[in-house]
Write a protein that holds these residues in place. Structure first.
Motif, PDB file in Angstrom:
ATOM      1  N   GLU A  36      36.751 -22.172  39.330  1.00 20.88           N
ATOM      2  CA  GLU A  36      37.333 -20.820  39.394  1.00 20.88           C
ATOM      3  C   GLU A  36      37.065 -20.069  38.088  1.00 20.88           C
ATOM      4  OE1 GLU A  36      39.132 -23.522  40.131  1.00 20.88           O
ATOM      5  OE2 GLU A  36      39.918 -23.249  42.168  1.00 20.88           O
ATOM      6  N   THR A  37      37.299 -20.767  36.972  1.00 22.58           N
ATOM      7  CA  THR A  37      37.082 -20.114  35.680  1.00 22.58           C
ATOM      8  C   THR A  37      35.622 -19.742  35.503  1.00 22.58           C
ATOM      9  OG1 THR A  37      38.857 -21.464  34.790  1.00 22.58           O
ATOM     10  CG2 THR A  37      37.511 -20.303  33.209  1.00 22.58           C
ATOM     11  N   GLU A  39      33.569 -19.012  37.746  1.00 22.31           N
ATOM     12  CA  GLU A  39      33.310 -17.851  38.605  1.00 22.31           C
ATOM     13  C   GLU A  39      33.779 -16.562  37.925  1.00 22.31           C
ATOM     14  OE1 GLU A  39      34.869 -17.235  42.937  1.00 22.31           O
ATOM     15  OE2 GLU A  39      33.792 -19.159  42.808  1.00 22.31           O
ATOM     16  N   GLN A  40      34.991 -16.631  37.338  1.00 19.27           N
ATOM     17  CA  GLN A  40      35.527 -15.464  36.623  1.00 19.27           C
ATOM     18  C   GLN A  40      34.641 -15.095  35.447  1.00 19.27           C
ATOM     19  OE1 GLN A  40      39.543 -17.226  36.237  1.00 19.27           O
ATOM     20  NE2 GLN A  40      40.272 -15.130  36.402  1.00 19.27           N
ATOM     21  N   SER A  43      31.557 -13.256  36.659  1.00 15.60           N
ATOM     22  CA  SER A  43      31.745 -11.847  37.026  1.00 15.60           C
ATOM     23  C   SER A  43      32.029 -11.010  35.782  1.00 15.60           C
ATOM     24  CB  SER A  43      32.836 -11.679  38.085  1.00 15.60           C
ATOM     25  OG  SER A  43      34.096 -11.796  37.512  1.00 15.60           O
ATOM     26  N   TYR A  44      32.688 -11.615  34.825  1.00 15.34           N
ATOM     27  CA  TYR A  44      32.923 -10.957  33.543  1.00 15.34           C
ATOM     28  C   TYR A  44      31.587 -10.703  32.839  1.00 15.34           C
ATOM     29  CZ  TYR A  44      34.142 -10.872  28.572  1.00 15.34           C
ATOM     30  OH  TYR A  44      34.240 -10.566  27.256  1.00 15.34           O
ATOM     31  N   ALA A  88      39.075 -11.414  27.388  1.00 17.26           N
ATOM     32  CA  ALA A  88      38.395 -12.402  28.226  1.00 17.26           C
ATOM     33  C   ALA A  88      38.119 -13.691  27.459  1.00 17.26           C
ATOM     34  CB  ALA A  88      37.094 -11.825  28.767  1.00 17.26           C
ATOM     35  N   LEU A  92      39.660 -16.910  29.142  1.00 17.67           N
ATOM     36  CA  LEU A  92      38.741 -17.728  29.927  1.00 17.67           C
ATOM     37  C   LEU A  92      38.103 -18.885  29.178  1.00 17.67           C
ATOM     38  CD1 LEU A  92      36.825 -14.840  31.760  1.00 17.67           C
ATOM     39  CD2 LEU A  92      38.637 -16.258  32.699  1.00 17.67           C
TER      40      LEU A  92
END
Ligand code: ZN
Length: 148
Positions: A36-37, A39-40, A43-44, A88, A92
């Protein structure tokens, strides 16, 4: 004497347990990124690439030079960059990358502030130098982001 020995023995026993527990710590998994991270982060990263595109507009503006729009770009579209980069990074990234990323983000912003100041003073060489630096530091920041 017997009593003394047994006390000494128990002290030694405690000491040995301590040594053993220090010598062979229970193996812990090194912290890793969850899918999940990652993926984030990815996108970041696309968001950051859009910021990078805007940043390259500084090149032509400094060359003209169009100091008013240099400053408008830094305060407008690039204005959220610092907040985004540090937010971020904190949210993240794992500690090791996070420290380096926050340092790079500070560098990026220092160069943008220098360009802003140079634009105010209409100082072409300083604006030019810092433009080269800001792109370099920004790309180094991107390289610090983990990829899946
Ligand atoms: Zn730098």
């Amino acid at each position: 004497m017997k009593r003394y020995k047994s006390i000494l023995a128990s002290i030694l026993a405690v000491f040995m347990v301590f040594l053993v527990s220090c010598g062979s710590p229970t193996p812990t998994k090194p912290p890793t990124y969850t899918p999940e991270t990652l993926e984030q982060i990815s996108s970041y990263e696309s968001e950051l690439l859009a910021f990078r595109d805007r940043m390259t507009e500084l090149d032509g503006l400094i060359d003209k030079p169009d100091w008013v729009n240099v400053r408008n770009l830094i305060h407008g579209p690039l204005g959220d960059l610092r907040r985004d980069m540090s937010y971020a990074s904190r949210l993240l990234l794992l500690p090791k990358e996070q420290k380096a990323a926050l340092a790079k983000a500070r560098e990026v912003f220092r160069h943008l502030e220098n360009i802003d100041l140079a634009a105010e003073e209409q100082n072409y060489p300083t604006a030019r130098d810092n433009y080269g630096e800001v792109l370099k530091d920004f790309d180094e920041f991107l390289e610090l982001l983990p990829t899946s």
